[in-house]
Design a protein around this motif. Structure first.
Motif, PDB file in Angstrom:
ATOM      1  N   PHE A   1       0.817  -1.219   0.000  1.00 11.86           N
ATOM      2  CA  PHE A   1       0.000   0.000   0.000  1.00 11.86           C
ATOM      3  C   PHE A   1       0.849   1.268   0.000  1.00 11.86           C
ATOM      4  O   PHE A   1       0.361   2.341  -0.323  1.00 11.86           O
ATOM      5  CB  PHE A   1      -0.920   0.010   1.231  1.00 11.86           C
ATOM      6  CG  PHE A   1      -2.228  -0.712   1.028  1.00 11.86           C
ATOM      7  CD1 PHE A   1      -2.329  -1.784   0.170  1.00 11.86           C
ATOM      8  CD2 PHE A   1      -3.357  -0.302   1.711  1.00 11.86           C
ATOM      9  CE1 PHE A   1      -3.531  -2.449  -0.006  1.00 11.86           C
ATOM     10  CE2 PHE A   1      -4.572  -0.943   1.545  1.00 11.86           C
ATOM     11  CZ  PHE A   1      -4.656  -2.032   0.679  1.00 11.86           C
TER      12      PHE A   1
ATOM     13  N   ALA B   1       0.394   5.802  -1.803  1.00 10.00           N
ATOM     14  CA  ALA B   1       0.390   7.108  -1.143  1.00 10.00           C
ATOM     15  C   ALA B   1       0.397   8.258  -2.143  1.00 10.00           C
ATOM     16  O   ALA B   1      -0.422   9.182  -2.055  1.00 10.00           O
ATOM     17  CB  ALA B   1       1.571   7.214  -0.185  1.00 10.00           C
TER      18      ALA B   1
ATOM     19  N   LEU C   1      -2.915   8.372  -4.038  1.00  7.04           N
ATOM     20  CA  LEU C   1      -4.027   8.871  -3.235  1.00  7.04           C
ATOM     21  C   LEU C   1      -3.949  10.380  -3.034  1.00  7.04           C
ATOM     22  O   LEU C   1      -4.972  11.061  -3.013  1.00  7.04           O
ATOM     23  CB  LEU C   1      -4.065   8.154  -1.887  1.00  7.04           C
ATOM     24  CG  LEU C   1      -4.471   6.675  -1.930  1.00  7.04           C
ATOM     25  CD1 LEU C   1      -4.344   6.055  -0.546  1.00  7.04           C
ATOM     26  CD2 LEU C   1      -5.889   6.503  -2.445  1.00  7.04           C
ATOM     27  N   SER C   2      -2.748  10.903  -2.867  1.00  2.50           N
ATOM     28  CA  SER C   2      -2.615  12.341  -2.634  1.00  2.50           C
ATOM     29  C   SER C   2      -3.170  13.150  -3.797  1.00  2.50           C
ATOM     30  O   SER C   2      -3.666  14.268  -3.613  1.00  2.50           O
ATOM     31  CB  SER C   2      -1.155  12.710  -2.384  1.00  2.50           C
ATOM     32  OG  SER C   2      -0.362  12.435  -3.517  1.00  2.50           O
TER      33      SER C   2
ATOM     34  N   ARG D   1       0.474   1.763   6.279  1.00  2.00           N
ATOM     35  CA  ARG D   1       1.241   2.422   5.216  1.00  2.00           C
ATOM     36  C   ARG D   1       0.484   3.594   4.587  1.00  2.00           C
ATOM     37  O   ARG D   1       1.100   4.472   3.986  1.00  2.00           O
ATOM     38  CB  ARG D   1       1.623   1.400   4.145  1.00  2.00           C
ATOM     39  CG  ARG D   1       2.723   0.440   4.604  1.00  2.00           C
ATOM     40  CD  ARG D   1       2.899  -0.722   3.653  1.00  2.00           C
ATOM     41  NE  ARG D   1       4.079  -1.508   4.003  1.00  2.00           N
ATOM     42  CZ  ARG D   1       4.328  -2.728   3.572  1.00  2.00           C
ATOM     43  NH1 ARG D   1       3.456  -3.336   2.756  1.00  2.00           N
ATOM     44  NH2 ARG D   1       5.421  -3.360   3.933  1.00  2.00           N
ATOM     45  N   ILE D   2      -0.849   3.589   4.708  1.00  4.42           N
ATOM     46  CA  ILE D   2      -1.626   4.714   4.156  1.00  4.42           C
ATOM     47  C   ILE D   2      -2.458   5.377   5.253  1.00  4.42           C
ATOM     48  O   ILE D   2      -3.486   5.997   4.965  1.00  4.42           O
ATOM     49  CB  ILE D   2      -2.540   4.268   2.994  1.00  4.42           C
ATOM     50  CG1 ILE D   2      -3.535   3.184   3.452  1.00  4.42           C
ATOM     51  CG2 ILE D   2      -1.723   3.788   1.810  1.00  4.42           C
ATOM     52  CD1 ILE D   2      -4.690   2.982   2.490  1.00  4.42           C
TER      53      ILE D   2
END
Length: 452
Positions: free
Chosen positions: A283, A287, A290-291, A341-342
């Protein structure tokens, strides 16, 4: 005291003690026996000098064990090295004397208060007269040209800053006086109240209709597996994807655009119901995706959890099934590692984590009945059923992971004894961040937790 630009690595504003202030600071230490922490730039690095084993600093330093700025000393020699800019006296023995030395007339600003955190020690902070949090945010607003400055605080030294800010928020565990001065009160800073608030402020919330609200669709899932296998046989649109990944993509977002480019990245699926990402592990790679994606759409991350596995050992020459075993996985450690991790995104209102509990067949092909493992041996995984789903969107959704029989207040060890195969420390790290559980005290040396 300092304003730091993380982009350039420079300090556009620096406020340090002058020669007179440095001499008065030395006097407080050498003549009156005080043992403060002195902050200074030494050889280009920010360092915190203090007398090693000073009893008044023990509680505070125990919470800062990983701080690379720490510079413990055996005596006052070296205490006043570098460009000094701040001093903190904790439980000073001569408070009235310090108040008479560190005055505005002598070029100082001070803050005196009782710390909101146990053991609630008395703090006396000293910095240059031109410094202070209130002056800093005024200067920051001027430097950046910002229309508004929003600040957050928890202790008595934040009150001047609150008065100078356009909006100010006290965390849930702040002192009462600060809450009274605040625009509002947000979540505890021990449960990531500030980043959660900022996240909700900056992200627009997108409309989203969760698929399969009535539970798994067995017929659709069976068809999705068949479609995935057919695509793999014809090598159409698989992009070398594994069967589980491809089947879940067909199940959740077959009507969406596959491999759609969103910003700088590609999504497994994107359509009217948002973006879908099927992710079985790593995951951490999500990151950056997702940002960007969470600023543009609702995102559903689907995690395949291999709950019930039928293991087949097969003779690759004859096709004979040599043995069949069954295993049921009850550990959530891998899942919580991925969530960790997220975790910065878990409270984002545009994120849904959907856990797909799968039953699957795992086939391993051996050369003969000796079943000798070798490099490059053929292995296959194929999902046969979607047993259930778990949807994580709100703090209360994570309560499902807490085991039955857990007391209202519990330690990590008590949670571990009931979780057994799941790493309780990893679980608590995630549950604290989402605000599902909070620390509520201590029992001996162990922290106590309770659901929020």
């Amino acid at each position: 005291v300092y304003i730091y630009d993380p982009v350039t690595g420079e300090y556009p504003v620096r406020c340090s003690f002058g020669e007179k202030q440095c001499e008065l600071l030395k006097q407080a230490v050498t003549e009156y026996g005080e043992k403060p922490m002195i902050f200074a730039f030494i050889d280009g690095r920010e360092r915190v000098s203090f007398i090693k084993d000073a009893p008044n600093l023990k509680a505070f330093l125990s919470r800062r064990k990983g701080d690379s700025r720490r510079r413990p000393l055996k005596s006052t020699e070296g205490m006043f090295d570098g460009e000094m800019f701040y001093a903190a006296f904790i439980d000073p023995g001569n408070l009235s004397v310090l108040e008479s030395i560190f005055t505005q007339e002598n070029g100082f600003m001070t803050a005196s208060y009782t710390d909101t955190y146990p053991p609630h020690q008395r703090w006396f902070e000293v910095f240059p007269a031109s410094a202070g949090k209130a002056n800093a945010i005024r200067r920051l607003k001027e430097l950046t040209g910002a229309d508004e400055v929003v600040c957050f605080g928890d202790n008595g030294n934040d009150i001047p800053m609150f008065k100078a800010a356009d909006r100010c928020y006290a965390v849930e565990n702040a002192i009462p006086e600060l809450k009274e001065a605040a625009t509002g009160v947000i979540g505890s800073n021990e449960c990531y109240g500030v980043p959660e608030f900022i996240q909700k402020e900056i992200y627009p919330v997108f409309a989203y209709e969760p698929p399969f609200a009535d539970g798994p669709d067995a017929e659709r899932f069976s068809g999705s597996v068949a479609k995935a296998l057919e695509r793999e046989r014809t090598t159409i649109g698989t992009l070398n994807e594994k069967t589980i990944h491809n089947a879940l993509k067909c199940y959740y977002c077959d009507e969406a655009d596959h491999e759609a480019k969103i910003g700088d990245f590609y999504a497994d699926g994107a359509g009217e119901n948002g973006i879908f990402e099927i992710q079985s592990g790593n995951f951490g790679y999500l990151a950056k995706k997702l940002s960007q994606m969470l600023m543009l759409s609702h995102v559903t991350v689907v995690y395949p959890y291999e709950k019930k596995i039928h293991n087949y050992s097969i003779n690759e020459k004859t096709g004979e099934i040599m043995s069949v075993t069954q295993r049921t996985d009850s550990s959530y450690s891998k899942l919580f590692l991925e969530l960790y991790r997220i975790k910065a995104f878990l409270t984002n209102p545009n994120l849904t984590v959907r856990i797909a509990f799968l039953e699957l067949d795992k086939k391993t092909y051996y050369r003969d009945e000796r079943r000798i493992r070798r490099k490059g041996m053929k292995k296959e995984k194929c999902p046969t059923a979607l047993l259930k789903e778990m949807i994580l969107e709100r703090p209360e959704d994570y309560l499902a992971f807490l085991p039955a029989g857990l007391p209202p207040q519990f330690t990590r060890a008590e949670l571990q004894s009931l979780c057994r195969t799941t790493d309780a420390a990893l679980m608590l790290s995630v549950l604290e961040f989402t605000g599902t559980v909070v620390r509520c005290g201590k029992r001996g040396n162990s922290f106590l937790y309770e659901t929020r």
